[in-house]
Design a protein around this motif. Structure first.
Motif, mmCIF file in Angstrom:
data_model
loop_
_atom_site.group_PDB
_atom_site.id
_atom_site.type_symbol
_atom_site.label_atom_id
_atom_site.label_comp_id
_atom_site.label_asym_id
_atom_site.label_seq_id
_atom_site.Cartn_x
_atom_site.Cartn_y
_atom_site.Cartn_z
ATOM 1 N N VAL A 110 0.807 -1.220 0.000
ATOM 2 C CA VAL A 110 0.000 0.000 0.000
ATOM 3 C C VAL A 110 0.839 1.269 0.000
ATOM 4 O O VAL A 110 0.339 2.354 0.321
ATOM 5 C CB VAL A 110 -1.019 0.004 1.176
ATOM 6 N N ASP A 111 2.109 1.170 -0.376
ATOM 7 C CA ASP A 111 2.922 2.374 -0.513
ATOM 8 C C ASP A 111 2.375 3.212 -1.664
ATOM 9 O O ASP A 111 1.788 2.682 -2.610
ATOM 10 C CB ASP A 111 4.385 2.000 -0.753
ATOM 11 N N ALA A 112 2.598 4.542 -1.609
ATOM 12 C CA ALA A 112 1.914 5.439 -2.536
ATOM 13 C C ALA A 112 2.787 6.018 -3.646
ATOM 14 O O ALA A 112 2.308 6.194 -4.758
ATOM 15 C CB ALA A 112 1.273 6.579 -1.756
ATOM 16 N N SER A 137 -3.597 3.609 -3.525
ATOM 17 C CA SER A 137 -4.633 4.451 -2.910
ATOM 18 C C SER A 137 -4.712 4.224 -1.397
ATOM 19 O O SER A 137 -5.389 4.984 -0.698
ATOM 20 C CB SER A 137 -5.997 4.163 -3.541
ATOM 21 N N PHE A 138 -4.056 3.165 -0.895
ATOM 22 C CA PHE A 138 -4.069 2.813 0.533
ATOM 23 C C PHE A 138 -5.494 2.608 1.036
ATOM 24 O O PHE A 138 -5.827 2.902 2.181
ATOM 25 C CB PHE A 138 -3.330 3.878 1.364
ATOM 26 N N GLN A 139 -6.353 2.045 0.192
ATOM 27 C CA GLN A 139 -7.743 1.814 0.563
ATOM 28 C C GLN A 139 -7.990 0.388 1.069
ATOM 29 O O GLN A 139 -8.838 0.174 1.930
ATOM 30 C CB GLN A 139 -8.660 2.105 -0.637
ATOM 31 N N MET A 140 -7.253 -0.600 0.518
ATOM 32 C CA MET A 140 -7.524 -1.995 0.862
ATOM 33 C C MET A 140 -7.504 -2.272 2.367
ATOM 34 O O MET A 140 -8.361 -2.995 2.863
ATOM 35 C CB MET A 140 -6.558 -2.934 0.130
ATOM 36 N N GLY A 148 -7.984 -0.865 8.627
ATOM 37 C CA GLY A 148 -6.810 -0.007 8.596
ATOM 38 C C GLY A 148 -5.603 -0.562 9.318
ATOM 39 O O GLY A 148 -4.527 0.022 9.252
ATOM 40 N N ALA A 149 -5.745 -1.666 10.021
ATOM 41 C CA ALA A 149 -4.612 -2.240 10.755
ATOM 42 C C ALA A 149 -3.500 -2.623 9.778
ATOM 43 O O ALA A 149 -3.751 -3.029 8.652
ATOM 44 C CB ALA A 149 -5.059 -3.464 11.533
ATOM 45 N N MET A 150 -2.272 -2.491 10.239
ATOM 46 C CA MET A 150 -1.099 -2.851 9.437
ATOM 47 C C MET A 150 -0.107 -3.586 10.332
ATOM 48 O O MET A 150 0.171 -3.109 11.421
ATOM 49 C CB MET A 150 -0.434 -1.600 8.880
#
Length: 189
Positions: A110-112, A137-140, A148-150
């Motif tokens: 999810v890097d932009a 988009s960092f939406q998944m 939103g947890a990573m």
């Protein structure tokens, strides 16, 4: 008195049939929430996968529905996330252990920025046989149960349903993870 006992017996039988019918065809994946996977979350009913599009290495759009028919271990990660990078070798070991079977380990970066995405590609390339997918988009992470947890890892059955999720780093090559994957692979497609 005999009539009361007969009614009670019929009630117990009906309750047992209902309980059996509710469990028929379903596995109790929560039994794998032990050891390194103690924080595993199993929804009471399978969840639909999001239809959010992400990208292949080549830039083509794809969705989780495109992998229906396989058991999929989705892992949402980023280069800036230290636990994400730490668990990646265990995801690679899991993928290697199940090569040739109906399992796909699907890391989604999810890097932009183009520079961050290039760094993510290079990092994944050191963890064969993992493929590279991205969601700039960092939406998944917000579409999945961890909201939103990573890192976030989600297990999807062959029917394309979310069966379990895990937020945070874990040993995905360990016995708990392999038992969980084996249970999903053993289910009819």
């Amino acid at each position: 008195m005999a009539a009361g006992a007969a009614i009670l017996l019929l009630g117990l039988i009906a309750g047992g049939i209902t309980l059996y019918a509710d469990r028929a065809g379903k596995s109790d994946l929560s039994r794998f929430a032990t050891g390194d996977l103690a924080a595993l979350t199993v929804p009471p009913q399978p969840l639909a996968t999001p239809d959010h599009a992400f990208q292949t290495r080549e830039g083509a759009a794809t969705t989780l529905a495109d992998f229906r028919g396989k058991v999929v271990v989705v892992n949402v990660w980023a280069m800036w996330c230290a636990p994400c990078r730490t668990e990646m070798p265990t995801l690679a070991k899991l993928a290697s252990a199940y090569e040739g079977r109906d399992l796909l380990v699907l890391p989604i970066n999810v890097d932009a920025t183009p520079e961050q995405i290039a760094a993510g590609e290079a990092f994944i390339d050191t963890h064969a046989p993992l493929p590279f997918y991205s969601d700039p988009s960092f939406q998944m992470p917000f579409e999945l149960p961890g909201k939103g947890a990573m890192p976030q890892t989600v297990l999807i059955d062959r029917q394309g349903r979310i069966r379990a999720s895990f937020s945070g780093g874990a040993d995905w090559a360990g016995p708990e993870a392999r038992a969980l994957v084996d249970a999903l692979l053993a289910e009819p497609g």
